[in-house]
Motif scaffolding. Structure first.
Motif, PDB file in Angstrom:
ATOM      1  N   ASN A 183      -4.203   7.366   6.677  1.00  0.00           N
ATOM      2  CA  ASN A 183      -4.698   5.764   6.792  1.00  0.00           C
ATOM      3  C   ASN A 183      -5.152   5.771   8.380  1.00  0.00           C
ATOM      4  O   ASN A 183      -5.106   6.066   9.306  1.00  0.00           O
ATOM      5  N   VAL A 234      -3.125   4.356   1.875  1.00  0.00           N
ATOM      6  CA  VAL A 234      -3.742   3.072   2.286  1.00  0.00           C
ATOM      7  C   VAL A 234      -3.292   2.142   3.824  1.00  0.00           C
ATOM      8  O   VAL A 234      -1.647   2.469   4.116  1.00  0.00           O
ATOM      9  N   THR A 270      -0.592   3.436  -5.593  1.00  0.00           N
ATOM     10  CA  THR A 270      -2.214   3.403  -5.228  1.00  0.00           C
ATOM     11  C   THR A 270      -2.023   3.956  -3.535  1.00  0.00           C
ATOM     12  O   THR A 270      -1.523   4.898  -3.603  1.00  0.00           O
ATOM     13  N   SER A 272      -6.011   3.594  -3.281  1.00  0.00           N
ATOM     14  CA  SER A 272      -7.597   3.134  -2.750  1.00  0.00           C
ATOM     15  C   SER A 272      -6.556   1.974  -1.290  1.00  0.00           C
ATOM     16  O   SER A 272      -7.298   2.451  -0.222  1.00  0.00           O
ATOM     17  N   GLY A 273      -6.015   0.894  -1.538  1.00  0.00           N
ATOM     18  CA  GLY A 273      -5.745   0.050  -0.860  1.00  0.00           C
ATOM     19  C   GLY A 273      -4.934  -0.872  -1.446  1.00  0.00           C
ATOM     20  O   GLY A 273      -5.358  -1.659  -2.549  1.00  0.00           O
ATOM     21  N   ILE A 274      -5.295  -2.315  -0.171  1.00  0.00           N
ATOM     22  CA  ILE A 274      -4.428  -3.598  -0.345  1.00  0.00           C
ATOM     23  C   ILE A 274      -4.987  -4.547   0.568  1.00  0.00           C
ATOM     24  O   ILE A 274      -5.347  -4.615   0.961  1.00  0.00           O
ATOM     25  N   VAL A 283      -3.873  -5.431  -5.340  1.00  0.00           N
ATOM     26  CA  VAL A 283      -4.129  -3.966  -4.989  1.00  0.00           C
ATOM     27  C   VAL A 283      -4.662  -3.243  -5.939  1.00  0.00           C
ATOM     28  O   VAL A 283      -4.424  -3.481  -7.317  1.00  0.00           O
ATOM     29  N   ASN A 313     -12.827   1.218  -5.768  1.00  0.00           N
ATOM     30  CA  ASN A 313     -11.803   1.046  -4.082  1.00  0.00           C
ATOM     31  C   ASN A 313     -11.097   0.103  -4.157  1.00  0.00           C
ATOM     32  O   ASN A 313     -10.622  -0.471  -4.620  1.00  0.00           O
ATOM     33  N   ALA A 314     -10.578  -0.234  -2.959  1.00  0.00           N
ATOM     34  CA  ALA A 314      -9.976  -1.051  -2.521  1.00  0.00           C
ATOM     35  C   ALA A 314     -10.453  -2.460  -2.775  1.00  0.00           C
ATOM     36  O   ALA A 314     -11.170  -3.081  -2.690  1.00  0.00           O
ATOM     37  N   PRO A 355     -13.198   1.312   1.368  1.00  0.00           N
ATOM     38  CA  PRO A 355     -12.997  -0.246   1.606  1.00  0.00           C
ATOM     39  C   PRO A 355     -14.362  -1.180   2.019  1.00  0.00           C
ATOM     40  O   PRO A 355     -14.643  -0.903   2.315  1.00  0.00           O
TER      41      PRO A 355
END
Length: 380
Positions: A183, A234, A270, A272-274, A283, A313-314, A355
């Motif tokens: 990350n 992430v 996850t 991917s992302g938040i 999320v 993706n995110a 992202p």
């Protein structure tokens, strides 16, 4: 260190972990049918070149009406956010995998061969290059006097913003097997927040790199190394009231920003992302579900399952909507209140894994083909 991009798609990773076979990736759901309530339009696009297979670190950044982006082959450019007009472009001829980190005076990118390159924001001229310990697969974080970069070997390094000199290194032992990625560190005032393959979130002193506190986002469980993967790949989302962190095969957790005490936690996996708005945290999980939770207490608000298996993706908060992109280059807009589909557009026929960036009414999306696109929602 052995690194695996999504262990469940690499049989070699399963063998390294002593497991007989790797789990099979589930088939993607077909594109959901719906009646769009707004029209999604591509305003402009730019080819950054350097098609890549899997890196998610080539994140576009936007500030003061300018978009900064990098391609995997070494092309870095600045573009007018409204028109896409090229302001400057340079060819570094380096395998960029972590970029772009953006500061007040400079931007920085990281490479697969362990270099960090700082460029002037106004014209892209190279200011300095600095070697770090291993691959850089996420954008550096930049404060006025320091550039902080995380490498795949578990180190976080502080470099002087003026000349790239090494100021400090935080080193910790990482698991033998982890997801291929790290990350991006997050700098808030005098603290650096970073997540690790061990499933832990660490707060470091920005000045010295000394650990202030660390907390587990997830605890490894299982009979083999793949089942025990709990990477925090992430970037933590740091807001005034809480830090939100998430892990693979772990949890989405809200922490107190200063003490690290847990406010609430939910089981979510996850890589991917938040994202968040004033009410909710969003999320995308490992299955391709888009989830919304109440920021105050973690209560489930809605769950959109129609994109299962589409390798999202995110999420990005874009006006009144949440935008996610998938493995076929489609961008999907969902209503923030209930997750229903609002609009869809295709950026490219290649996956979008990085992202997106948002500036006002415009969403900036980069596909792994090198295509950078500016998208906007219009009334029908």
């Amino acid at each position: 260190m052995r690194r695996a991009w999504l262990a469940f798609v690499l049989a070699s990773a399963a063998a390294a972990a002593g497991c007989g076979s790797a789990p099979v990736r589930e088939p993607p759901a077909p594109l959901p049918e719906f009646a769009p309530s707004v029209r999604a339009a591509k305003i402009w696009s730019e080819d950054l070149g350097g098609k890549t297979k899997d890196y998610v670190g080539l994140v576009p950044r936007v500030r003061d009406g300018i978009v900064y982006a990098a391609g995997a082959g070494g092309r870095v450019g600045a573009f007018d956010a409204a028109s896409g007009a090229r302001l400057w472009q340079v060819e570094l001829d380096l395998p960029i995998a972590g970029g772009v980190g953006l500061g007040d005076r400079l931007l920085a990118v990281g490479t697969r061969d362990g270099q960090v390159v700082a460029l002037a924001r106004d014209d892209g001229r190279t200011l300095w290059r600095s070697a770090v310990s291993s691959e850089v697969l996420a954008p550096p974080a930049i404060a006025p006097d320091i550039v902080v970069v995380q490498t795949v070997d578990g180190r976080v390094t502080g470099l002087a913003a003026d000349d790239g000199a090494r100021l400090w290194v935080y080193d910790r032992t990482e698991p033998a097997l982890s997801l291929r990625g790290t990350n991006s560190p997050v700098i808030v005032e005098d603290i650096v927040f970073a997540g690790f393959g061990s499933g832990r979130l660490v707060a470091l002193s920005l000045e010295q790199g000394a650990p202030l506190w660390e907390v587990p986002v997830a605890q490894p469980r299982g009979r083999n190394e793949i089942e025990r993967l709990v990477d925090v790949d992430v970037p933590p989302l740091v807001l005034p009231d809480a830090i939100y962190a998430a892990s693979y095969q772990g949890k989405l957790t809200a922490f107190n920003p200063r003490s690290g005490n847990i406010i609430w936690s939910r089981d979510v996996s996850t890589y991917s992302g938040i994202a968040a708005d004033a009410s909710n945290v969003y999320v995308t999980d490992e299955h391709g579900y888009v989830l919304a939770f109440d920021r105050r207490n973690g209560a489930s608000v809605w769950r959109q399952e129609a994109l299962r298996g589409r390798r999202l993706n995110a999420p990005a908060v874009h006006g009144d909507f949440v935008a996610v992109a998938d493995y076929e280059g489609y961008v999907h807009w969902l209503a923030r209140d209930d997750g229903r589909f609002i609009a869809r557009a295709r950026v490219d026929d290649a996956p979008v894994r990085a992202p997106a960036a948002v500036d006002g009414e415009t969403l900036f999306v980069a596909a792994i083909s090198g295509e950078l696109a500016a998208l906007r929602l219009m009334p029908r």
